[in-house]
Design a protein around this motif. Structure first.
Motif, PDB file in Angstrom:
ATOM      1  N   SER A  36      10.191-109.860 -72.691  1.00 44.52           N
ATOM      2  CA  SER A  36      10.129-111.065 -71.864  1.00 44.52           C
ATOM      3  C   SER A  36       9.537-110.815 -70.474  1.00 44.52           C
ATOM      4  N   CYS A  37       9.199-109.570 -70.164  1.00 45.25           N
ATOM      5  CA  CYS A  37       8.751-109.217 -68.815  1.00 45.25           C
ATOM      6  C   CYS A  37       7.225-109.299 -68.701  1.00 45.25           C
ATOM      7  N   PRO A  38       6.710-110.100 -67.772  1.00 41.33           N
ATOM      8  CA  PRO A  38       5.250-110.205 -67.624  1.00 41.33           C
ATOM      9  C   PRO A  38       4.602-108.906 -67.178  1.00 41.33           C
ATOM     10  N   TYR A  39       5.324-108.090 -66.432  1.00 44.83           N
ATOM     11  CA  TYR A  39       4.754-106.828 -65.969  1.00 44.83           C
ATOM     12  C   TYR A  39       4.609-105.846 -67.127  1.00 44.83           C
ATOM     13  N   VAL A  40       5.553-105.880 -68.048  1.00 45.45           N
ATOM     14  CA  VAL A  40       5.428-105.080 -69.270  1.00 45.45           C
ATOM     15  C   VAL A  40       4.209-105.532 -70.064  1.00 45.45           C
ATOM     16  N   GLN A  41       4.003-106.852 -70.131  1.00 47.29           N
ATOM     17  CA  GLN A  41       2.886-107.364 -70.922  1.00 47.29           C
ATOM     18  C   GLN A  41       1.543-106.868 -70.397  1.00 47.29           C
ATOM     19  N   ARG A  42       1.428-106.696 -69.086  1.00 51.88           N
ATOM     20  CA  ARG A  42       0.206-106.112 -68.533  1.00 51.88           C
ATOM     21  C   ARG A  42      -0.108-104.775 -69.213  1.00 51.88           C
ATOM     22  N   ALA A  43       0.903-103.919 -69.249  1.00 51.29           N
ATOM     23  CA  ALA A  43       0.714-102.587 -69.834  1.00 51.29           C
ATOM     24  C   ALA A  43       0.438-102.671 -71.331  1.00 51.29           C
ATOM     25  N   LEU A  44       1.130-103.582 -72.009  1.00 49.94           N
ATOM     26  CA  LEU A  44       0.931-103.722 -73.452  1.00 49.94           C
ATOM     27  C   LEU A  44      -0.480-104.191 -73.786  1.00 49.94           C
ATOM     28  N   ILE A  45      -0.988-105.144 -73.021  1.00 49.96           N
ATOM     29  CA  ILE A  45      -2.346-105.624 -73.269  1.00 49.96           C
ATOM     30  C   ILE A  45      -3.341-104.479 -73.129  1.00 49.96           C
ATOM     31  N   ALA A  46      -3.195-103.700 -72.064  1.00 53.75           N
ATOM     32  CA  ALA A  46      -4.086-102.555 -71.869  1.00 53.75           C
ATOM     33  C   ALA A  46      -3.943-101.546 -73.006  1.00 53.75           C
ATOM     34  N   LEU A  47      -2.726-101.317 -73.428  1.00 52.49           N
ATOM     35  CA  LEU A  47      -2.454-100.380 -74.520  1.00 52.49           C
ATOM     36  C   LEU A  47      -3.132-100.826 -75.814  1.00 52.49           C
ATOM     37  N   TYR A  48      -2.995-102.126 -76.134  1.00 51.49           N
ATOM     38  CA  TYR A  48      -3.607-102.651 -77.359  1.00 51.49           C
ATOM     39  C   TYR A  48      -5.129-102.659 -77.263  1.00 51.49           C
ATOM     40  N   GLU A  49      -5.661-102.998 -76.095  1.00 49.31           N
ATOM     41  CA  GLU A  49      -7.116-102.993 -75.924  1.00 49.31           C
ATOM     42  C   GLU A  49      -7.690-101.585 -76.100  1.00 49.31           C
ATOM     43  N   CYS A  50      -6.944-100.594 -75.655  1.00 45.69           N
ATOM     44  CA  CYS A  50      -7.412 -99.209 -75.741  1.00 45.69           C
ATOM     45  C   CYS A  50      -7.082 -98.560 -77.079  1.00 45.69           C
ATOM     46  N   ASP A  51      -6.277 -99.244 -77.886  1.00 51.19           N
ATOM     47  CA  ASP A  51      -5.944 -98.797 -79.249  1.00 51.19           C
ATOM     48  C   ASP A  51      -5.386 -97.376 -79.263  1.00 51.19           C
ATOM     49  N   LEU A  52      -4.364 -97.171 -78.418  1.00 50.61           N
ATOM     50  CA  LEU A  52      -3.752 -95.845 -78.302  1.00 50.61           C
ATOM     51  C   LEU A  52      -2.485 -95.755 -79.141  1.00 50.61           C
ATOM     52  N   ASP A  53      -2.349 -94.653 -79.826  1.00 51.64           N
ATOM     53  CA  ASP A  53      -1.133 -94.407 -80.604  1.00 51.64           C
ATOM     54  C   ASP A  53       0.050 -94.288 -79.647  1.00 51.64           C
ATOM     55  N   ASP A  66      -7.968 -95.067 -68.536  1.00 55.06           N
ATOM     56  CA  ASP A  66      -8.520 -93.725 -68.312  1.00 55.06           C
ATOM     57  C   ASP A  66      -8.408 -92.860 -69.563  1.00 55.06           C
ATOM     58  N   LEU A  67      -7.281 -92.984 -70.270  1.00 58.29           N
ATOM     59  CA  LEU A  67      -7.111 -92.212 -71.504  1.00 58.29           C
ATOM     60  C   LEU A  67      -8.135 -92.600 -72.558  1.00 58.29           C
ATOM     61  N   ALA A  68      -8.607 -93.837 -72.468  1.00 57.73           N
ATOM     62  CA  ALA A  68      -9.609 -94.334 -73.418  1.00 57.73           C
ATOM     63  C   ALA A  68     -11.026 -94.263 -72.836  1.00 57.73           C
ATOM     64  N   GLY A  69     -11.222 -93.345 -71.890  1.00 59.42           N
ATOM     65  CA  GLY A  69     -12.552 -93.154 -71.330  1.00 59.42           C
ATOM     66  C   GLY A  69     -12.975 -94.208 -70.328  1.00 59.42           C
ATOM     67  N   GLY A  70     -11.999 -94.828 -69.670  1.00 58.15           N
ATOM     68  CA  GLY A  70     -12.317 -95.859 -68.682  1.00 58.15           C
ATOM     69  C   GLY A  70     -12.725 -97.174 -69.305  1.00 58.15           C
ATOM     70  N   LYS A  71     -12.180 -97.471 -70.463  1.00 54.00           N
ATOM     71  CA  LYS A  71     -12.622 -98.631 -71.251  1.00 54.00           C
ATOM     72  C   LYS A  71     -12.486 -99.960 -70.522  1.00 54.00           C
ATOM     73  N   LEU A  72     -11.466-100.109 -69.678  1.00 55.54           N
ATOM     74  CA  LEU A  72     -11.167-101.420 -69.101  1.00 55.54           C
ATOM     75  C   LEU A  72     -11.722-101.632 -67.695  1.00 55.54           C
ATOM     76  N   LEU A  73     -12.488-100.660 -67.195  1.00 57.64           N
ATOM     77  CA  LEU A  73     -13.121-100.822 -65.886  1.00 57.64           C
ATOM     78  C   LEU A  73     -14.596-100.441 -65.979  1.00 57.64           C
ATOM     79  N   PRO A  74     -15.446-101.131 -65.226  1.00 55.51           N
ATOM     80  CA  PRO A  74     -16.874-100.799 -65.244  1.00 55.51           C
ATOM     81  C   PRO A  74     -17.123 -99.403 -64.678  1.00 55.51           C
ATOM     82  N   LYS A  75     -18.217 -98.808 -65.066  1.00 55.67           N
ATOM     83  CA  LYS A  75     -18.593 -97.504 -64.510  1.00 55.67           C
ATOM     84  C   LYS A  75     -19.128 -97.659 -63.087  1.00 55.67           C
ATOM     85  N   ASP A  76     -19.794 -98.768 -62.828  1.00 51.46           N
ATOM     86  CA  ASP A  76     -20.387 -99.008 -61.519  1.00 51.46           C
ATOM     87  C   ASP A  76     -19.304 -99.096 -60.444  1.00 51.46           C
ATOM     88  N   PRO A  77     -19.398 -98.304 -59.366  1.00 52.74           N
ATOM     89  CA  PRO A  77     -18.349 -98.302 -58.333  1.00 52.74           C
ATOM     90  C   PRO A  77     -18.115 -99.662 -57.684  1.00 52.74           C
TER      91      PRO A  77
END
Length: 225
Positions: free
Chosen positions: A15-32, A78-89
């Motif tokens: 039920s925690c929105p802050y947890v959901q942030r982490a879960l979305i990133a986890l699912y997007e990165c497809d990490l075990d 970062d564990l997924a090679g920076g998948k969720l952020l652009p490479k451009d600074p």
């Protein structure tokens, strides 16, 4: 699914929105990973020993503990090679700025609207909320006029960070007695919000509409004393 160098255990609460942030990133990165549900507010003693802050989410990576939702979400990227952020600074900095902007402009208002019971104050809160949405709309359009996400077709850490609160704006508005208008000045915002709400990682990590409303209602009762 990617197996990381060390095992991932995510301590969460559905039920925690802050947890959901982490879960979305986890699912997007497809990490075990392994997910452990932590009951709120009565956290078990063993969890407080593991994480004295007592917050969720918390991440155990091997023998190390990380806390704070955005820290954890970016760590997954970062564990997924920076998948969720652009490479451009510059683009990366713009992503972090939008997350900061959203947190500063909307999260205090979110809690204020839920906690408010005064009709006249509700009008002022609505005006402020809509003005902030207009500013957000301009930031979204400046980055990508086409959308649907902040970086066009690319789902990013921006969406992972804000999605749990975007989904709570509808029950917040109903409970707090405000309107979020469908006007041309908010067209890009509504496009963005709709696209985020249809993302598989968001749906997989989200409460049902009824559960979401009940969660916001319980929070409103808490803030209203």
């Amino acid at each position: 699914m990617t197996v990381t160098a060390k095992p991932i255990i995510l301590y969460s609460n559905s039920s925690c929105p802050y947890v959901q942030r982490a879960l979305i990133a986890l699912y997007e990165c497809d990490l075990d990973h392994e997910a452990v549900e932590i009951p709120l507010p009565n956290k078990p003693d063993w969890y407080l020993e593991l994480n004295p802050e007592g917050k969720v989410p918390a991440l155990k990576y091997g023998d190390d503990i990380l806390v704070e939702s955005l820290v954890i979400a970016e760590f997954f990227s970062d564990l997924a090679g920076g998948k969720l952020l652009p490479k451009d600074p510059l683009k990366k900095a713009q992503a972090r700025y939008l997350i900061e902007f959203f947190g500063a402009k909307f999260l205090p208002l979110y809690y204020s609207i839920l906690g408010n019971t005064d009709t006249e104050k509700a009008k002022l809160l609505e005006q402020q909320f809509v003005e902030n949405l207009k500013r957000l709309n301009k930031l979204l359009s400046a980055q990508s006029t086409e959308g649907p996400f902040y970086f066009g077709e690319e789902f990013s850490l921006v969406e992972a960070a804000v999605a749990p609160f975007l989904s709570r704006f509808t029950p917040m508005a109903k409970i707090g007695g405000i309107q979020i208008p469908k006007i041309p000045e908010l067209q890009r915002y509504h496009q963005w919000s709709d696209a985020v709400g249809q993302r598989e990682s968001f749906i997989k990590s989200s409460l049902s509409s009824q559960e979401l409303y009940e969660s916001c209602e319980a929070l409103a009762l808490k803030y209203r004393g």
